[in-house]
Scaffold this motif. Structure first.
Motif, short mmCIF file in Angstrom:
data_model
loop_
_atom_site.label_atom_id
_atom_site.label_comp_id
_atom_site.label_asym_id
_atom_site.label_seq_id
_atom_site.Cartn_x
_atom_site.Cartn_y
_atom_site.Cartn_z
N GLU A 116 0.80 -1.21 0.00
CA GLU A 116 0.00 0.00 0.00
C GLU A 116 0.84 1.27 0.00
OE1 GLU A 116 0.72 -1.11 4.32
OE2 GLU A 116 0.29 -2.13 2.44
N GLN A 168 0.36 3.67 8.31
CA GLN A 168 -0.96 4.14 8.73
C GLN A 168 -1.53 5.17 7.76
OE1 GLN A 168 -0.52 5.54 12.75
NE2 GLN A 168 -0.08 3.50 13.58
N ALA A 171 -2.60 3.34 4.57
CA ALA A 171 -3.83 2.56 4.80
C ALA A 171 -5.05 3.47 4.84
CB ALA A 171 -3.71 1.76 6.08
N ALA A 172 -4.92 4.63 5.49
CA ALA A 172 -6.04 5.57 5.55
C ALA A 172 -6.37 6.12 4.16
CB ALA A 172 -5.70 6.72 6.50
N LYS A 173 -5.35 6.40 3.37
CA LYS A 173 -5.57 6.92 2.01
C LYS A 173 -6.23 5.86 1.14
CE LYS A 173 -3.22 9.28 -1.78
NZ LYS A 173 -3.84 8.44 -2.86
N LYS A 174 -5.81 4.59 1.29
CA LYS A 174 -6.38 3.51 0.50
C LYS A 174 -7.85 3.32 0.84
CE LYS A 174 -5.74 -1.38 -0.63
NZ LYS A 174 -4.92 -2.59 -0.36
N ALA A 175 -8.18 3.41 2.13
CA ALA A 175 -9.57 3.26 2.54
C ALA A 175 -10.43 4.41 2.03
CB ALA A 175 -9.66 3.16 4.07
N ALA A 176 -9.86 5.62 2.00
CA ALA A 176 -10.62 6.78 1.53
C ALA A 176 -10.81 6.76 0.02
CB ALA A 176 -9.91 8.07 1.94
N ASP A 177 -9.90 6.13 -0.70
CA ASP A 177 -9.96 6.09 -2.17
C ASP A 177 -10.81 4.95 -2.70
OD1 ASP A 177 -8.34 8.26 -2.21
OD2 ASP A 177 -6.49 7.16 -2.65
N GLN A 178 -11.48 4.19 -1.86
CA GLN A 178 -12.30 3.08 -2.30
C GLN A 178 -13.76 3.33 -1.95
OE1 GLN A 178 -10.65 -0.46 -0.57
NE2 GLN A 178 -9.10 -0.70 -2.16
#
Length: 253
Positions: A116, A168, A171-178
């Motif tokens: 990630e 961290q 991971a936060a950026k990946k969750a926001a981009d989905q």
């Protein structure tokens, strides 16, 4: 809290010359406790010469003695003008010559265990270039067959706290981009023309709502039985004429 100058070298000196706990040293030099433990084990900062904070006017011996007697005592950094703004690094991270050959192994480890992370984050963590990262990602690096993944913290190329923060953030950026579903994905399910051209679904009157679940097979058989019975009744009515009907007609004058 201000950071001491040459924090890693200061941690090496404190580990080698004092009986302070790993947490006390980590809090003072602003490093992760596990990283300080790695220094004590010889896995981190191997070959780094210790930097005496007492002779360099960053700590007092009295403060160190008090901290050795009380594990809860926190070391206090003396004001040192040269240490101000040291954490504000400009440009890419500097990697010593002795550590540069370890960067491909660290990049391979980050790519394998933390996919990630972006190329920019990996570049900041280990002080490398994006073309090198991309070559290791697609396995086109000239020495890829000999590269083994090694933790960059264990190699001394980055801090555990910096790695944790980068993971961290990624991971936060990946969750926001989905998002759940984009507008294009919704349009692909059913187009506007198709949805407008569809026949409206027939609605069941409320009076017989719920009867659509019953089977009609019983009704059909019952209807057939009723028809057969009606046919039999009609045949019987034809053949069951009143007895002596003809005689009555002959007796009439």
């Amino acid at each position: 809290m201000a950071k001491p100058i040459m924090a890693r070298a200061t941690a090496v000196w404190l580990v080698d010359n004092t009986t302070l706990t790993f947490k006390q040293i980590a809090d003072f030099v602003q490093m992760h406790e596990l990283e300080v433990q790695g220094i004590a084990d010889g896995d981190v900062a191997a070959g780094v010469k210790g930097f005496d904070p007492v002779t360099n006017n960053q700590l007092t011996q009295e403060d160190i003695d008090a901290a050795e007697k009380d594990p809860l005592h926190k070391l206090n950094l003396k004001f040192y003008a040269a240490a101000q703004g040291e954490e504000k690094r400009r440009g890419p991270r500097y990697t010593p010559l002795s550590k540069r050959q370890d960067r491909p192994a660290a990049i391979y480890w980050l790519v394998k265990f933390h996919p990630e992370l972006s190329d920019g984050q990996i570049s900041k963590l280990v002080g490398t270039t994006k073309p090198t990262i991309q070559a290791i990602r697609d396995r086109s690096h000239w020495n890829i067959s000999n590269i083994q993944p090694v933790d960059p913290v264990a190699l001394g190329l980055t801090k555990q706290s910096e790695l944790d923060a980068a993971v961290q953030k990624a991971a936060a950026k990946k969750a926001a981009d989905q998002p759940v579903m984009t507008d294009d994905e919704r349009r692909k399910l059913v187009s506007t023309e198709q949805s407008l051209g569809m026949d409206p679904e027939p609605k069941i009157p409320s009076a017989i709502e719920g009867l659509e679940t019953f089977s009609l097979s019983m009704d059909v058989s019952n209807d057939e039985d009723d028809e057969d019975k009606s046919t039999l009744v009609d045949a019987d009515s034809l053949f069951n004429l009143p007895k002596g009907g003809g005689d009555d007609e002959d007796e009439q004058p």
